[in-house]
Design a protein around this motif. Structure first.
Motif, PDB file in Angstrom:
ATOM      1  N   HIS A   1       0.523  -1.427  -0.248  1.00 25.21           N
ATOM      2  CA  HIS A   1      -0.133   0.055  -0.139  1.00 25.21           C
ATOM      3  C   HIS A   1       0.909   1.337   0.204  1.00 25.21           C
ATOM      4  O   HIS A   1       0.593   2.306   0.148  1.00 25.21           O
ATOM      5  N   ARG A   2       1.755   1.085  -0.567  1.00 25.45           N
ATOM      6  CA  ARG A   2       3.249   2.413  -0.472  1.00 25.45           C
ATOM      7  C   ARG A   2       3.949   2.440  -2.212  1.00 25.45           C
ATOM      8  O   ARG A   2       4.698   1.696  -1.986  1.00 25.45           O
ATOM      9  N   PRO A   3       3.031   2.917  -2.703  1.00 22.00           N
ATOM     10  CA  PRO A   3       3.075   2.578  -4.182  1.00 22.00           C
ATOM     11  C   PRO A   3       4.302   2.741  -5.161  1.00 22.00           C
ATOM     12  O   PRO A   3       5.229   1.761  -5.025  1.00 22.00           O
ATOM     13  N   LEU A   4       5.635   4.168  -3.886  1.00 20.86           N
ATOM     14  CA  LEU A   4       7.154   4.043  -4.412  1.00 20.86           C
ATOM     15  C   LEU A   4       7.378   3.321  -4.119  1.00 20.86           C
ATOM     16  O   LEU A   4       9.123   2.757  -4.352  1.00 20.86           O
ATOM     17  N   ARG A   5       8.213   3.066  -2.212  1.00 20.53           N
ATOM     18  CA  ARG A   5       8.342   2.120  -1.585  1.00 20.53           C
ATOM     19  C   ARG A   5       7.987   0.610  -2.710  1.00 20.53           C
ATOM     20  O   ARG A   5       9.395  -0.401  -2.580  1.00 20.53           O
ATOM     21  N   TYR A   6       7.115   0.556  -2.714  1.00 23.66           N
ATOM     22  CA  TYR A   6       6.825  -1.016  -3.215  1.00 23.66           C
ATOM     23  C   TYR A   6       7.380  -1.238  -4.540  1.00 23.66           C
ATOM     24  O   TYR A   6       8.173  -1.124  -5.258  1.00 23.66           O
ATOM     25  N   ALA A   7       7.390  -0.188  -5.724  1.00 22.70           N
ATOM     26  CA  ALA A   7       8.207   0.428  -6.893  1.00 22.70           C
ATOM     27  C   ALA A   7       9.408  -0.532  -7.005  1.00 22.70           C
ATOM     28  O   ALA A   7      10.507  -1.028  -7.600  1.00 22.70           O
ATOM     29  N   VAL A   8      10.508   0.766  -5.442  1.00 25.04           N
ATOM     30  CA  VAL A   8      11.598   0.260  -5.594  1.00 25.04           C
ATOM     31  C   VAL A   8      11.894  -1.367  -5.200  1.00 25.04           C
ATOM     32  O   VAL A   8      13.035  -1.588  -5.877  1.00 25.04           O
ATOM     33  N   PHE A   9      11.438  -1.604  -4.367  1.00 28.03           N
ATOM     34  CA  PHE A   9      11.801  -3.014  -3.719  1.00 28.03           C
ATOM     35  C   PHE A   9      11.431  -4.191  -4.810  1.00 28.03           C
ATOM     36  O   PHE A   9      12.217  -4.682  -5.588  1.00 28.03           O
ATOM     37  N   TRP A  10      10.342  -3.934  -5.656  1.00 29.69           N
ATOM     38  CA  TRP A  10      10.378  -4.692  -6.970  1.00 29.69           C
ATOM     39  C   TRP A  10      11.267  -4.555  -8.019  1.00 29.69           C
ATOM     40  O   TRP A  10      11.140  -5.524  -8.590  1.00 29.69           O
ATOM     41  N   LEU A  11      11.717  -3.471  -7.766  1.00 28.48           N
ATOM     42  CA  LEU A  11      12.897  -3.583  -9.048  1.00 28.48           C
ATOM     43  C   LEU A  11      13.904  -3.438  -8.530  1.00 28.48           C
ATOM     44  O   LEU A  11      14.774  -4.638  -9.567  1.00 28.48           O
ATOM     45  N   PHE A  12      14.480  -3.385  -7.594  1.00 28.44           N
ATOM     46  CA  PHE A  12      15.686  -3.613  -7.196  1.00 28.44           C
ATOM     47  C   PHE A  12      15.959  -4.602  -6.419  1.00 28.44           C
ATOM     48  O   PHE A  12      16.803  -5.246  -6.195  1.00 28.44           O
ATOM     49  N   TRP A  13      15.633  -4.814  -5.623  1.00 25.41           N
ATOM     50  CA  TRP A  13      15.553  -6.197  -4.487  1.00 25.41           C
ATOM     51  C   TRP A  13      14.775  -7.818  -5.218  1.00 25.41           C
ATOM     52  O   TRP A  13      15.330  -8.799  -4.830  1.00 25.41           O
ATOM     53  N   TYR A  14      13.746  -7.137  -6.012  1.00 24.19           N
ATOM     54  CA  TYR A  14      13.050  -9.136  -7.097  1.00 24.19           C
ATOM     55  C   TYR A  14      13.989  -8.639  -8.438  1.00 24.19           C
ATOM     56  O   TYR A  14      14.554  -9.701  -8.773  1.00 24.19           O
ATOM     57  N   TYR A  15      12.551  -7.510  -9.588  1.00 17.08           N
ATOM     58  CA  TYR A  15      12.931  -8.031 -10.874  1.00 17.08           C
ATOM     59  C   TYR A  15      14.042  -8.430 -11.488  1.00 17.08           C
ATOM     60  O   TYR A  15      14.558  -9.408 -11.844  1.00 17.08           O
TER      61      TYR A  15
ATOM     62  N   ILE B   1       6.565 -15.817  -8.757  1.00 15.83           N
ATOM     63  CA  ILE B   1       5.857 -15.465  -9.684  1.00 15.83           C
ATOM     64  C   ILE B   1       4.980 -14.873 -10.011  1.00 15.83           C
ATOM     65  O   ILE B   1       4.602 -14.470 -11.013  1.00 15.83           O
ATOM     66  N   ASN B   2       3.849 -15.081  -8.529  1.00 16.49           N
ATOM     67  CA  ASN B   2       2.659 -14.464  -8.896  1.00 16.49           C
ATOM     68  C   ASN B   2       3.277 -12.041  -8.657  1.00 16.49           C
ATOM     69  O   ASN B   2       2.651 -11.621  -9.531  1.00 16.49           O
ATOM     70  N   TYR B   3       3.961 -12.238  -8.214  1.00 17.18           N
ATOM     71  CA  TYR B   3       4.941 -11.114  -7.885  1.00 17.18           C
ATOM     72  C   TYR B   3       5.838 -10.609  -9.701  1.00 17.18           C
ATOM     73  O   TYR B   3       5.627  -8.850  -9.552  1.00 17.18           O
TER      74      TYR B   3
ATOM     75  N   GLY C   1       6.224 -12.439 -12.720  1.00 13.03           N
ATOM     76  CA  GLY C   1       5.398 -13.030 -13.561  1.00 13.03           C
ATOM     77  C   GLY C   1       6.861 -14.021 -14.160  1.00 13.03           C
ATOM     78  O   GLY C   1       7.583 -14.920 -13.630  1.00 13.03           O
ATOM     79  N   ARG C   2       7.441 -13.789 -15.484  1.00 16.96           N
ATOM     80  CA  ARG C   2       8.106 -14.525 -16.388  1.00 16.96           C
ATOM     81  C   ARG C   2       8.835 -15.095 -15.352  1.00 16.96           C
ATOM     82  O   ARG C   2       9.719 -16.423 -15.643  1.00 16.96           O
ATOM     83  N   ALA C   3       9.441 -13.601 -15.008  1.00 13.56           N
ATOM     84  CA  ALA C   3      11.080 -14.326 -14.673  1.00 13.56           C
ATOM     85  C   ALA C   3      11.032 -15.150 -13.696  1.00 13.56           C
ATOM     86  O   ALA C   3      12.526 -15.333 -13.924  1.00 13.56           O
ATOM     87  N   ALA C   4      10.235 -15.451 -12.999  1.00 15.65           N
ATOM     88  CA  ALA C   4      10.240 -15.956 -11.842  1.00 15.65           C
ATOM     89  C   ALA C   4      10.327 -17.734 -11.764  1.00 15.65           C
ATOM     90  O   ALA C   4      10.165 -18.253 -11.711  1.00 15.65           O
ATOM     91  N   ARG C   5       9.992 -17.911 -13.222  1.00 15.55           N
ATOM     92  CA  ARG C   5       9.378 -19.246 -13.722  1.00 15.55           C
ATOM     93  C   ARG C   5      10.977 -20.383 -13.346  1.00 15.55           C
ATOM     94  O   ARG C   5      10.304 -21.575 -13.318  1.00 15.55           O
ATOM     95  N   HIS C   6      12.023 -20.057 -13.547  1.00 12.19           N
ATOM     96  CA  HIS C   6      12.983 -20.811 -13.406  1.00 12.19           C
ATOM     97  C   HIS C   6      13.321 -20.824 -12.273  1.00 12.19           C
ATOM     98  O   HIS C   6      14.689 -21.513 -12.152  1.00 12.19           O
ATOM     99  N   VAL C   7      13.012 -20.642 -10.843  1.00  9.00           N
ATOM    100  CA  VAL C   7      13.437 -20.225  -9.419  1.00  9.00           C
ATOM    101  C   VAL C   7      13.055 -22.091  -8.707  1.00  9.00           C
ATOM    102  O   VAL C   7      12.275 -22.321  -9.256  1.00  9.00           O
TER     103      VAL C   7
END
Length: 313
Positions: free
Chosen positions: A71-85, A106-108, A110-116
């Motif tokens: 529910h914190r769009p900016l923090r979410y975007a930073v973590f999604w991009l630099f910590w995960y994707y 996979i839910n967060y 997408g396809r990039a995580a299918r090889h995990v």
């Protein structure tokens, strides 16, 4: 340190990841490291961006940073991009500690995580069976962790009026301290304990409570199993899969279910003994030796692909 014939070295980052400057300094630090294979095991996934892609293994324990900041769009975007994707896309091999974490990735992303790949955690072999008579008069409940998702307020509410002592490992908020006082809970609190101290708490307790609302794995379940202590945990993934038939499972949002679970573990000796026996068997599924064996194969595959001698940081 030599592990299964492989030369390994643990490296700790110089800075806690608070702010852009500290993150940048950590990236510069890892950029200077040399090894045949790099394994990122902490929640600093972003350092994979500064390491050789094909020789980097990234282990992800959970998606708590995304869950916590949804529910914190900016923090979410930073973590999604630099910590995960981006780290997932870059690392040569990505592992998750549970199928639940893999599915979340996979839910967060997408396809990039299918090889995990899923490689479960292994508990420390220093956790071994310790005989102790169960204290029916005033059992000791051990709660490892006090963060919000550990669900301690519901546990405190559930045990109100039950003659027991609650051991809390972790810092207590002012709100939780008030709750403990208002409900008349007899408790002891510990922070910054050594591993030996934690092991002793397991040995001294009667019940380990772990009714968390969110986890990536659930290592306290196995530690309790290995020591020979009965466990009350959440009927949610991944706790349900980790515990199998070696714990009493409850809905972590149902205070009455938690209360009845505690009472049954205190009163039903036959049921408790069955769980204890199952626990010792269950712990064998998650030994550190099995985890080492699985990672050794990953290390060798990555290292030999590049014609290197297995030596890791």
């Amino acid at each position: 340190m030599a592990t299964c014939g492989l030369q390994t070295m643990a490296v700790h980052l110089p800075h806690i990841s608070r702010g852009v400057r500290k993150v940048w300094q950590n990236l510069r630090f890892v950029k200077q490291l040399t090894a045949d294979v790099f394994h990122v095991t902490g929640d600093v996934h972003y350092v994979a961006l500064a390491l050789p892609a094909s020789r980097t293994i990234l282990t992800i324990h959970d998606c708590f940073l995304l869950e916590h900041n949804r529910h914190r769009p900016l923090r979410y975007a930073v973590f999604w991009l630099f910590w995960y994707y981006l780290p997932i896309c870059r690392a040569g091999v990505v592992t998750a500690v549970s199928e639940k974490t893999r599915q979340e990735l996979i839910n967060y992303v997408g396809r990039a995580a299918r090889h995990v790949q899923v490689i479960p955690n292994g508990y420390d072999p220093v956790f071994t069976p310790v005989d102790k008579p169960f204290c029916h008069a005033r059992p000791t409940l051990l709660q490892i962790g006090t963060a919000a998702h550990k669900n301690v307020p519901r546990l405190v509410k559930a045990i109100e009026g039950i003659c027991c002592t609650l051991i809390l490992v972790g810092p207590l908020s002012a709100e939780l301290l008030r709750e403990l006082g208002q409900r008349g809970i007899r408790y002891r609190n510990y922070v910054a304990l050594s591993r030996a101290d934690v092991i002793q708490l397991y040995a001294n307790c009667d019940i380990v409570t772990f009714v968390s609302t969110y986890e990536g794995f659930g290592l306290p379940i196995l530690e309790a199993n290995a020591v020979g202590r009965v466990v009350l945990t959440s009927d949610r993934s991944p706790m349900r899969e980790v515990a199998a038939d070696a714990a009493h499972l409850v809905n972590p949002t149902d205070t009455e279910a938690i209360r009845q679970g505690v009472l049954r573990l205190i009163r039903d000796d036959r049921y408790r003994q069955r769980l204890l026996g199952n626990g010792l068997q269950n712990a064998r599924r998650f030994t550190s030796a099995l985890a080492v064996q699985r990672y050794r194969k990953v290390y060798n595959d990555v290292s030999f692909t590049h014609g290197s001698t297995p030596s890791f940081s």
